[in-house]
Design an enzyme around this catalytic site. Structure first.
Site, PDB file in Angstrom:
ATOM      1  N   ASP A  81     -30.986 -18.371 -16.905  1.00 31.56           N
ATOM      2  CA  ASP A  81     -31.493 -18.215 -15.615  1.00 31.56           C
ATOM      3  C   ASP A  81     -32.700 -18.994 -15.584  1.00 31.56           C
ATOM      4  OD1 ASP A  81     -31.358 -18.621 -13.050  1.00 31.56           O
ATOM      5  OD2 ASP A  81     -32.823 -15.814 -12.841  1.00 31.56           O
ATOM      6  N   HIS A  82     -33.876 -20.131 -14.945  1.00 31.70           N
ATOM      7  CA  HIS A  82     -34.341 -20.584 -14.908  1.00 31.70           C
ATOM      8  C   HIS A  82     -35.177 -21.182 -16.460  1.00 31.70           C
ATOM      9  CE1 HIS A  82     -35.359 -19.633 -10.902  1.00 31.70           C
ATOM     10  NE2 HIS A  82     -35.115 -18.372 -10.641  1.00 31.70           N
ATOM     11  N   HIS A 176     -37.853 -14.324  -4.281  1.00 35.46           N
ATOM     12  CA  HIS A 176     -37.703 -13.871  -5.973  1.00 35.46           C
ATOM     13  C   HIS A 176     -38.702 -11.946  -5.238  1.00 35.46           C
ATOM     14  CE1 HIS A 176     -37.735 -17.819  -8.826  1.00 35.46           C
ATOM     15  NE2 HIS A 176     -36.196 -16.856  -8.363  1.00 35.46           N
ATOM     16  N   GLY A 177     -37.727 -11.410  -6.069  1.00 36.68           N
ATOM     17  CA  GLY A 177     -38.749 -10.249  -6.038  1.00 36.68           C
ATOM     18  C   GLY A 177     -38.810  -9.235  -4.398  1.00 36.68           C
ATOM     19  N   HIS A 205     -31.358 -17.933  -5.299  1.00 40.85           N
ATOM     20  CA  HIS A 205     -32.199 -17.083  -5.431  1.00 40.85           C
ATOM     21  C   HIS A 205     -32.375 -15.959  -4.799  1.00 40.85           C
ATOM     22  CE1 HIS A 205     -32.127 -19.705  -9.540  1.00 40.85           C
ATOM     23  NE2 HIS A 205     -30.655 -19.616  -9.097  1.00 40.85           N
ATOM     24  N   GLY A 206     -33.293 -15.261  -5.161  1.00 43.64           N
ATOM     25  CA  GLY A 206     -33.816 -14.576  -4.426  1.00 43.64           C
ATOM     26  C   GLY A 206     -32.971 -13.280  -3.490  1.00 43.64           C
ATOM     27  N   ASN A 227     -28.254 -15.112  -6.511  1.00 44.17           N
ATOM     28  CA  ASN A 227     -28.411 -14.139  -8.011  1.00 44.17           C
ATOM     29  C   ASN A 227     -29.088 -12.805  -6.960  1.00 44.17           C
ATOM     30  OD1 ASN A 227     -28.141 -16.496  -9.075  1.00 44.17           O
ATOM     31  ND2 ASN A 227     -30.292 -16.933  -9.752  1.00 44.17           N
ATOM     32  N   THR A 230     -33.805  -7.717  -8.609  1.00 43.90           N
ATOM     33  CA  THR A 230     -34.430  -7.343  -8.786  1.00 43.90           C
ATOM     34  C   THR A 230     -34.348  -6.012  -8.454  1.00 43.90           C
ATOM     35  OG1 THR A 230     -36.723  -8.411  -7.815  1.00 43.90           O
ATOM     36  CG2 THR A 230     -36.292  -5.720  -6.671  1.00 43.90           C
TER      37      THR A 230
END
Length: 287
Positions: A81-82, A176-177, A205-206, A227, A230
């Site tokens: 990932d990333h 994200h997060g 994502h996120g 995805n 967290t």
């Protein structure tokens, strides 16, 4: 069993559901994710982001992810990932990852296209799928905080049609997060992108913090992979704190802690899988 990434996402797109892609930081997270996947008989993707190698070194965690995929009683893909560097892309492929997410989102679109094509040439030559990204997904993926910046439709179409990618992560207001406030996803942009590129699986994502209803709506508009990182990292922390609070100091032991962490990740993963499968009523799904 290890399964081709492309088939997982193509099947999901056709069946109006999304594959959960769960980031893994340790053994307990991996056990909980696989338990949820096997119990629900739902394929999943195991991931680790390049920026997490400082805490989960690739040479240590890659064999664990690959072994879990090979032994699982359900189809599993394993993704970097990333990925930001060709060096780590090659390392991941050497260690058995069968899909790579190359993040060229920091580049202007034309350079993103050219860099992604270079990576795609290498991955495809080895039978490995490639996910690309366009726009700025906000939050922090192990580095500085970034402000979300939705991709333009023209850039989405350009990268999706010219880069040879097999799936495309698009920024539509996701981050994200932990979200600072309620996520506001640009569904109009997603719908236009899906109508323009109907056969290309899109990736969100996120995922942590997005509402179940918004997940379901995104799936109807072409999101085939979501995805989650967290939420399961939080699950590990929560399980550890609850175990410490509820157990007497002299009775604490690693094995009981291990079981608590696995169970918490299992519960969190299973809830997301039920949402992404797009079948059960949302009010019946509990985190």
């Amino acid at each position: 069993m290890l399964c081709p990434f492309n088939r997982l996402l193509k099947d999901a797109l056709k069946e109006h559901r999304a594959v959960g892609a769960f980031n893994v930081g340790n053994l307990e997270m991996l056990l909980g994710i696989i338990k949820a996947a096997e119990e629900s008989q739902t394929p999943v993707i195991l991931q680790i982001a390049e920026k997490r190698f400082t805490h989960s070194p690739l040479e240590y965690i890659a064999p664990m992810l690959h072994a879990a995929a090979m032994r699982a009683k359900i189809e599993v893909a394993v993704e970097l990932d990333h990925g930001c560097s060709l060096f780590n892309v090659r390392r991941a492929m050497d260690l058995g990852f069968n899909t790579i997410m190359f993040d060229g989102s920091m580049y202007p679109v034309e350079k993103n296209i050219s860099e992604t094509r270079k990576i795609a040439d290498e991955t495809h030559a080895r039978g490995v799928a490639l996910e690309a990204e366009i726009g700025i997904v906000g939050g922090s993926e192990g580095g500085a905080d970034l402000t979300a910046n939705c991709a333009s439709l023209s850039d989405i179409v350009a990268l999706g049609s010219k880069s040879s990618c097999d799936a495309l992560a698009i920024a539509i207001g996701n981050a994200h997060g932990h979200y600072k406030g309620i996520p506001k996803l640009n569904f109009d942009l997603l719908e236009k992108a899906h109508n323009t590129l109907p056969d290309l699986p899109f990736v969100l994502h996120g995922g942590t913090g997005i509402s179940p209803a918004d997940f379901r709506k995104a799936i109807t508009l072409g999101i085939a992979k979501i995805n989650i990182a967290t939420a399961n990292f939080d699950a590990i922390v929560t399980a550890s704190m609850q175990y410490a609070e509820k157990s007497a100091p002299l009775s604490r032991n690693y094995f009981a802690l291990n079981e608590n962490m696995v169970e918490q990740v299992y519960n969190t993963t299973l809830a997301h899988i039920k949402i992404f499968n797009n079948q059960e009523p949302l009010d019946s799904i509990k985190f």
